[in-house]
Write an enzyme that holds these catalytic residues in place. Structure first.
Site, short mmCIF file in Angstrom:
data_model
loop_
_atom_site.label_atom_id
_atom_site.label_comp_id
_atom_site.label_asym_id
_atom_site.label_seq_id
_atom_site.Cartn_x
_atom_site.Cartn_y
_atom_site.Cartn_z
N HIS A 26 48.40 29.81 28.23
CA HIS A 26 48.89 31.18 28.03
C HIS A 26 47.73 32.00 27.49
CE1 HIS A 26 53.15 30.01 28.47
NE2 HIS A 26 52.75 28.88 27.93
N GLU A 207 60.79 20.74 27.10
CA GLU A 207 59.94 20.68 25.90
C GLU A 207 60.91 20.60 24.71
OE1 GLU A 207 56.69 23.42 23.45
OE2 GLU A 207 58.03 24.35 24.91
N ASP A 286 48.65 26.96 24.07
CA ASP A 286 48.24 28.13 23.26
C ASP A 286 47.16 27.66 22.30
OD1 ASP A 286 50.46 30.31 23.89
OD2 ASP A 286 51.48 28.38 23.69
#
Length: 346
Positions: A26, A207, A286
């Site tokens: 991301h 997840e 991230d």
């Protein structure tokens, strides 16, 4: 060809050197605290933290939502085309250092348009960085537009409408943000529309959400790749299907530990997924928030899981290249480079 004989003490060097693709990154999640403060100053944006150290200290997440709260606060400094360019270039430089030959980069336009930043500003900055990275760093990449699943499908349709004039600038769509309580079915119609438009389809599933979300992402959304997917092991029949159909899973080890999906890296199921024949890849998710870019994910996973060896490293790197949406010619070239690197270590 077997690489199991490569000595374990050579693994860190090999993991760093091998060419790889990153398929789960991301771009807003690559925004380091130092750059957040630089952009805040440039754009005269007030932050809730007095300095870089105080912001980093806040990165103690208990779950996905506690991370997202900080993530969206960090994104508040992104206002101009130059901000998106600078953020993406910082990522591409790190990717090149990690021998990432190709990245498929997620971006969240709704995070920005909700703050009054035009879609055009976001896509222009990211596209300019993509072209600069290819030209100056030799890093190939594509952009994937993600819909925020905690928002409505109508809002996703509105975002798609804004994006269509820029259709040539991104290759696919994804689904991210809070998984709990936001099943893939919620976005069935907008994904069907994207499929009609010829966009590639990926989705976060399994997840924090259950294994059933992975099934829905495949059957309802027709996702070609599953982002995360680590909870597939709760459904043995699903594991068999994922293996048989070679559905890629874009696993993010450091993220999974940081967000308490697994208590420690030693308890991560990466090795289990590989043993069961799944098309697993390693990615950073991230990285500014979760403690490392893609090579750090490889290094920490291999250090914590002694059953992983150089043969697994080769499989993971090759999976990443094959699971990308790049051309067959590019994949063949990168796999040849991968083979050459491993040949040096034999």
């Amino acid at each position: 060809m077997s690489y199991e004989s490569i000595a374990r003490d050579r693994l860190p060097e090999l993991l760093r050197a091998m060419p790889k693709a990153e398929l789960h990154i991301h771009i807003e999640g690559s925004l380091e605290p130092e750059l957040i403060f630089q952009l805040a100053q440039r754009n005269q944006v007030g932050l809730a933290y007095p300095d870089v150290d105080a912001l980093r200290a806040a990165y103690a997440f208990t779950d996905l939502q506690s991370f997202l709260d900080i993530y969206y606060a960090g994104a508040s400094v992104l206002l101009k085309e130059e901000d998106f360019f600078d953020m993406a270039m910082a990522y591409y430089r790190r990717a090149q250092a990690d021998h990432v030959v190709h990245a498929e980069v997620f971006f969240d336009p709704q995070t920005h348009t909700a703050r009054g930043v035009p879609f055009e500003t976001v896509i222009r900055g990211l596209t300019r960085a993509k072209e600069t990275a290819q030209r100056e760093l030799g890093v190939s990449s594509e952009l994937i537009l993600c819909f925020l699943r905690h928002l409505s499908e109508d809002e996703a349709f509105a975002t798609l409408e804004q994006a269509l004039p820029w259709r040539d600038h991104f290759i696919g769509v994804g689904l991210d943000s809070s998984e709990r309580g936001n099943p893939p079915e919620k976005f069935a119609r907008v994904f069907a529309k994207c499929r009609e438009l010829g966009l590639r389809l990926v989705a976060h599933a399994g997840e924090e959400g259950p294994a059933s979300y992975i099934r829905s992402a495949l059957d309802v959304l027709h996702a070609e790749r599953i982002d995360h997917g680590v909870r597939c092991v709760e459904d043995p029949a699903l594991v068999e299907r994922l293996a048989a159909e070679r559905v890629p899973l874009t696993v993010c080890p450091l993220s999974n530990v940081k967000l308490c999906v697994f208590p420690t890296m030693a308890q991560h199921n990466l090795a289990t997924l590989l043993e069961r024949g799944l098309c697993v890849t390693v990615n950073s998710d991230d990285p500014a928030y979760f403690g490392g870019y893609v090579n750090q994910n490889y290094l920490e996973a291999f250090a914590a899981l002694p059953q992983l060896h150089a043969g697994h490293a080769y499989t993971l790197a090759r999976n990443s290249l094959e699971a990308s949406f790049a051309s067959d010619a590019d994949k063949a070239r990168w796999i040849a480079e991968l083979d050459a690197v491993f040949a040096r270590f034999r």
